[in-house]
Design a protein around this motif. Structure first.
Motif, mmCIF file in Angstrom:
data_model
loop_
_atom_site.group_PDB
_atom_site.id
_atom_site.type_symbol
_atom_site.label_atom_id
_atom_site.label_comp_id
_atom_site.label_asym_id
_atom_site.label_seq_id
_atom_site.Cartn_x
_atom_site.Cartn_y
_atom_site.Cartn_z
ATOM 1 N N GLU A 162 0.843 -1.191 0.000
ATOM 2 C CA GLU A 162 0.000 0.000 0.000
ATOM 3 C C GLU A 162 0.882 1.246 0.000
ATOM 4 O OE1 GLU A 162 -2.069 -0.774 3.674
ATOM 5 O OE2 GLU A 162 -3.847 -1.435 2.584
ATOM 6 N N GLY A 163 0.448 2.252 -0.729
ATOM 7 C CA GLY A 163 1.160 3.528 -0.729
ATOM 8 C C GLY A 163 0.894 4.271 0.563
ATOM 9 N N THR A 164 1.955 4.849 1.133
ATOM 10 C CA THR A 164 1.798 5.605 2.382
ATOM 11 C C THR A 164 1.968 7.098 2.152
ATOM 12 O OG1 THR A 164 4.147 5.272 2.911
ATOM 13 C CG2 THR A 164 2.563 3.695 3.828
ATOM 14 N N GLY A 165 2.187 7.486 0.907
ATOM 15 C CA GLY A 165 2.363 8.907 0.590
ATOM 16 C C GLY A 165 3.806 9.243 0.304
ATOM 17 N N GLU A 166 4.014 10.337 -0.399
ATOM 18 C CA GLU A 166 5.345 10.831 -0.745
ATOM 19 C C GLU A 166 6.207 9.770 -1.432
ATOM 20 O OE1 GLU A 166 7.300 12.809 2.491
ATOM 21 O OE2 GLU A 166 5.427 13.691 3.189
ATOM 22 N N GLY A 167 5.597 8.966 -2.294
ATOM 23 C CA GLY A 167 6.337 7.965 -3.051
ATOM 24 C C GLY A 167 6.776 6.760 -2.248
ATOM 25 N N CYS A 168 6.291 6.619 -1.049
ATOM 26 C CA CYS A 168 6.656 5.488 -0.198
ATOM 27 C C CYS A 168 5.512 4.473 -0.164
ATOM 28 C CB CYS A 168 6.957 5.950 1.226
ATOM 29 S SG CYS A 168 8.376 7.055 1.333
ATOM 30 N N SER A 169 5.881 3.249 0.097
ATOM 31 C CA SER A 169 4.867 2.201 0.214
ATOM 32 C C SER A 169 5.237 1.280 1.369
ATOM 33 C CB SER A 169 4.740 1.412 -1.079
ATOM 34 O OG SER A 169 5.959 0.799 -1.408
ATOM 35 N N GLU A 170 4.264 0.532 1.802
ATOM 36 C CA GLU A 170 4.461 -0.362 2.928
ATOM 37 C C GLU A 170 3.781 -1.694 2.611
ATOM 38 O OE1 GLU A 170 2.409 -0.147 7.083
ATOM 39 O OE2 GLU A 170 4.114 1.250 7.072
ATOM 40 N N ALA A 171 4.453 -2.773 2.935
ATOM 41 C CA ALA A 171 3.876 -4.102 2.711
ATOM 42 C C ALA A 171 3.294 -4.612 4.014
ATOM 43 C CB ALA A 171 4.946 -5.059 2.205
ATOM 44 N N ARG A 172 2.142 -5.247 3.912
ATOM 45 C CA ARG A 172 1.547 -5.877 5.077
ATOM 46 C C ARG A 172 0.919 -7.194 4.651
ATOM 47 N NH1 ARG A 172 -4.082 -5.155 5.871
ATOM 48 N NH2 ARG A 172 -4.994 -3.800 4.312
ATOM 49 N N THR A 173 0.715 -8.047 5.603
ATOM 50 C CA THR A 173 0.132 -9.353 5.343
ATOM 51 C C THR A 173 -1.333 -9.321 5.728
ATOM 52 O OG1 THR A 173 2.244 -10.376 5.894
ATOM 53 C CG2 THR A 173 0.357 -11.817 5.810
ATOM 54 N N MET A 174 -2.163 -9.910 4.875
ATOM 55 C CA MET A 174 -3.578 -9.997 5.206
ATOM 56 C C MET A 174 -4.096 -11.394 4.873
ATOM 57 S SD MET A 174 -5.431 -7.858 2.151
ATOM 58 C CE MET A 174 -7.018 -8.635 2.229
ATOM 59 N N GLU A 175 -5.143 -11.778 5.547
ATOM 60 C CA GLU A 175 -5.766 -13.064 5.265
ATOM 61 C C GLU A 175 -6.870 -12.860 4.254
ATOM 62 O OE1 GLU A 175 -7.394 -15.389 8.388
ATOM 63 O OE2 GLU A 175 -5.443 -15.916 9.185
ATOM 64 N N LYS A 176 -7.008 -13.839 3.353
ATOM 65 C CA LYS A 176 -8.089 -13.738 2.389
ATOM 66 C C LYS A 176 -8.696 -15.108 2.151
ATOM 67 C CE LYS A 176 -6.420 -14.266 -2.323
ATOM 68 N NZ LYS A 176 -7.437 -15.183 -2.669
ATOM 69 N N ALA A 177 -9.966 -15.098 1.831
ATOM 70 C CA ALA A 177 -10.685 -16.324 1.498
ATOM 71 C C ALA A 177 -10.327 -16.722 0.070
ATOM 72 C CB ALA A 177 -12.184 -16.090 1.630
ATOM 73 N N PRO A 178 -10.576 -17.957 -0.300
ATOM 74 C CA PRO A 178 -10.283 -18.386 -1.670
ATOM 75 C C PRO A 178 -11.102 -17.590 -2.684
ATOM 76 C CG PRO A 178 -10.892 -20.266 -0.281
ATOM 77 C CD PRO A 178 -11.120 -19.042 0.515
ATOM 78 N N SER A 179 -10.486 -17.301 -3.809
ATOM 79 C CA SER A 179 -11.197 -16.593 -4.876
ATOM 80 C C SER A 179 -12.190 -17.538 -5.547
ATOM 81 C CB SER A 179 -10.190 -16.087 -5.916
ATOM 82 O OG SER A 179 -9.637 -17.196 -6.616
ATOM 83 N N GLU A 180 -13.044 -16.970 -6.361
ATOM 84 C CA GLU A 180 -14.018 -17.782 -7.100
ATOM 85 C C GLU A 180 -13.306 -18.796 -7.996
ATOM 86 O OE1 GLU A 180 -17.882 -18.917 -7.654
ATOM 87 O OE2 GLU A 180 -17.153 -17.366 -6.320
ATOM 88 N N LYS A 181 -12.199 -18.372 -8.596
ATOM 89 C CA LYS A 181 -11.424 -19.260 -9.464
ATOM 90 C C LYS A 181 -10.849 -20.439 -8.667
ATOM 91 C CE LYS A 181 -7.544 -19.112 -12.687
ATOM 92 N NZ LYS A 181 -6.506 -18.281 -13.284
ATOM 93 N N GLU A 182 -10.319 -20.164 -7.477
ATOM 94 C CA GLU A 182 -9.763 -21.226 -6.628
ATOM 95 C C GLU A 182 -10.856 -22.177 -6.148
ATOM 96 O OE1 GLU A 182 -6.052 -18.674 -4.717
ATOM 97 O OE2 GLU A 182 -8.072 -18.454 -3.895
#
Length: 149
Positions: free
Chosen positions: A90-110
């Motif tokens: 995710e962008g945090t502003g001023e050309g910087c970004s930050e990575a974070r981990t999130m949980e997600k359910a399976p997609s429709e394709k999966e």
């Protein structure tokens, strides 16, 4: 099987070093040559062999998924119950970004892929082939050369 034999076998399973395992089980033995010879004899002991084989089988069964585990996993994906970790940047502003981990359910394709695999397993999908042909059938039987003798 004695308590010391069990200790030997458990130690042996750590790194398959029989000499070291023997010296752990029988700490009064200090000489490597003596320990190696005694360990070799212990490894030929039927009870020790059976115990080691049993423990190896247990370890292997824990490492390899069986049929039921695979089916349970595919079912959980199909139902949207499983969760996967995904990294989001995710962008945090001023050309910087930050990575974070999130949980997600399976997609429709999966979920669809899981349904397809389960369907194949239970032979739910059959291809119907309707064939209308016009051909002659000729059967020739070759009995080999006639033996005139």
């Amino acid at each position: 099987m004695t308590k010391k034999q069990k200790i030997f076998a458990d130690e042996y399973l750590i790194d398959l070093n029989a000499t070291r395992a023997y010296k752990v089980a029988y700490p009064n033995v200090k000489n490597d040559v003596t320990a190696a010879a005694a360990a070799s004899r212990l490894l030929r002991n039927v009870k020790v062999q059976e115990y080691i084989a049993q423990r190896m089988a247990e370890k292997e069964s824990k490492r390899v998924a069986d049929q039921d585990e695979v089916l349970r996993y595919l079912t959980s994906v199909l139902r949207g119950e499983s969760r996967a970790q995904e990294i989001v940047v995710e962008g945090t502003g001023e050309g910087c970004s930050e990575a974070r981990t999130m949980e997600k359910a399976p997609s429709e394709k999966e979920r669809l892929k899981a349904a397809e695999l389960l369907g194949k397993r239970y032979a739910l999908f059959t291809d119907k082939v309707d064939m209308d042909t016009d051909m002659d059938l000729n059967i020739t039987i070759d009995y080999g050369e006639a033996d005139t003798g």
